[in-house]
Design a protein around this motif. Structure first.
Motif, short mmCIF file in Angstrom:
data_model
loop_
_atom_site.label_atom_id
_atom_site.label_comp_id
_atom_site.label_asym_id
_atom_site.label_seq_id
_atom_site.Cartn_x
_atom_site.Cartn_y
_atom_site.Cartn_z
N TYR A 12 4.97 9.76 -5.19
CA TYR A 12 5.97 10.33 -6.08
C TYR A 12 7.29 10.53 -5.33
CZ TYR A 12 7.89 13.38 -9.73
OH TYR A 12 8.66 13.92 -10.71
N LYS A 13 7.19 11.11 -4.10
CA LYS A 13 8.40 11.33 -3.29
C LYS A 13 9.07 10.02 -2.92
CE LYS A 13 6.44 15.23 -0.91
NZ LYS A 13 5.96 15.67 0.38
N LEU A 37 -1.72 4.39 0.35
CA LEU A 37 -1.58 5.66 -0.35
C LEU A 37 -2.26 5.59 -1.72
CD1 LEU A 37 2.09 6.74 0.46
CD2 LEU A 37 0.00 7.96 1.09
N LEU A 38 -2.08 4.48 -2.41
CA LEU A 38 -2.73 4.31 -3.71
C LEU A 38 -4.25 4.38 -3.55
CD1 LEU A 38 -2.60 3.72 -6.75
CD2 LEU A 38 -2.55 1.27 -6.19
N GLU A 39 -4.75 3.73 -2.51
CA GLU A 39 -6.20 3.75 -2.27
C GLU A 39 -6.67 5.17 -1.95
OE1 GLU A 39 -9.80 2.60 -2.55
OE2 GLU A 39 -8.14 1.24 -2.99
N GLN A 40 -5.88 5.90 -1.16
CA GLN A 40 -6.22 7.30 -0.87
C GLN A 40 -6.26 8.12 -2.16
OE1 GLN A 40 -6.65 9.35 2.08
NE2 GLN A 40 -7.18 7.38 3.00
N PHE A 41 -5.30 7.89 -3.03
CA PHE A 41 -5.27 8.62 -4.30
C PHE A 41 -6.49 8.27 -5.16
CE2 PHE A 41 -3.89 8.75 -8.83
CZ PHE A 41 -3.95 10.13 -8.97
N THR A 62 -3.17 8.57 -14.37
CA THR A 62 -4.34 8.40 -15.25
C THR A 62 -5.02 7.05 -15.11
OG1 THR A 62 -2.93 7.65 -17.07
CG2 THR A 62 -3.46 10.01 -16.98
N LYS A 63 -4.30 6.04 -14.66
CA LYS A 63 -4.87 4.68 -14.63
C LYS A 63 -4.99 4.10 -13.23
CE LYS A 63 -2.96 3.79 -19.17
NZ LYS A 63 -2.03 3.01 -19.96
N LEU A 118 -2.68 14.54 -2.52
CA LEU A 118 -1.50 14.54 -1.65
C LEU A 118 -0.93 13.12 -1.50
CD1 LEU A 118 -2.64 17.07 1.12
CD2 LEU A 118 -1.01 17.45 -0.75
N ALA A 119 -1.80 12.14 -1.59
CA ALA A 119 -1.35 10.74 -1.51
C ALA A 119 -0.48 10.43 -2.74
CB ALA A 119 -2.55 9.81 -1.43
#
Length: 193
Positions: A34-35, A18-22, A68-69, A28-29
């Motif tokens: 967050y959820k 998910l982090l990589e998708q973001f 942001t990071k 949405l990732a």
């Protein structure tokens, strides 16, 4: 009636994916992360801080930093471990900041109190001294002269009597009368202060 349970394809991804998708621009990732983590991070912060708003602020800061990071985050372990550590560190920083703030506030209050007390004492001493000088100047001339010689010089009663060509008894009486008059006047002054 069948309940609709829509699942996103992101639900099936692990945290790091998910982090990589973001990182690739999929917001949405981020929402999915967050959820997944908001509740547990909030509980972690609240458990230490015991203050809802502070705990919410901490978690919000953690997710703002993630937003942001994200491109610069290098995970040495899991994303969950990274988020927990970040939350813990922000909580500790907040506690240290509050403790430092309270310490500085306490020091400032003490300093102001000391300054106020010292200033008040200085002003009071200054006022009393000025008032005493005014009352001495208001004494009858001969009484004032005798009193000032007795208090402001190291002359004895005999020496004052010789210098002013008075009897020692007169010098004693003048000093006694001056002290009684000044004590009476200063008692009234201190009552009104």
């Amino acid at each position: 009636m069948q309940q609709s349970t829509y699942t996103s394809p992101l639900d099936k991804l692990n945290d790091e994916a998910l982090l990589e998708q973001f990182r690739q621009g999929n917001t949405l990732a981020f929402e999915e992360l967050y959820k997944r983590f908001w509740g547990v991070l909030y509980l972690q912060a609240y458990h230490i801080l015991i203050h809802e708003e502070d705990a919410q602020d901490i978690v919000q800061e953690v997710f703002t930093a993630l937003w942001t990071k994200a491109a610069n985050i290098n995970l040495s372990g899991s994303l969950a471990a990274y988020l927990y550590a970040t939350t813990r560190n922000r909580v500790l920083n907040m506690l240290a900041s509050k403790r430092t703030y309270r310490h500085h506030l306490s020091s400032l209050k003490q300093s102001l109190s000391d300054i106020d007390n010292n200033s008040l004492q200085y002003i009071t001493e200054k006022e009393i001294t000025a008032r005493m000088e005014r009352e001495i100047r208001a004494l009858p001339a001969k009484m004032r002269e005798v009193f000032e010689l007795s208090r402001k010089t190291a002359l004895t009663h005999r020496e004052i009597a010789h210098q002013l060509q008075l009897s020692q008894e007169t010098v004693k009486k003048q000093i006694s009368n001056a002290i009684r008059t000044l004590r009476h006047k200063m008692a009234h002054f201190s009552f009104f202060c």
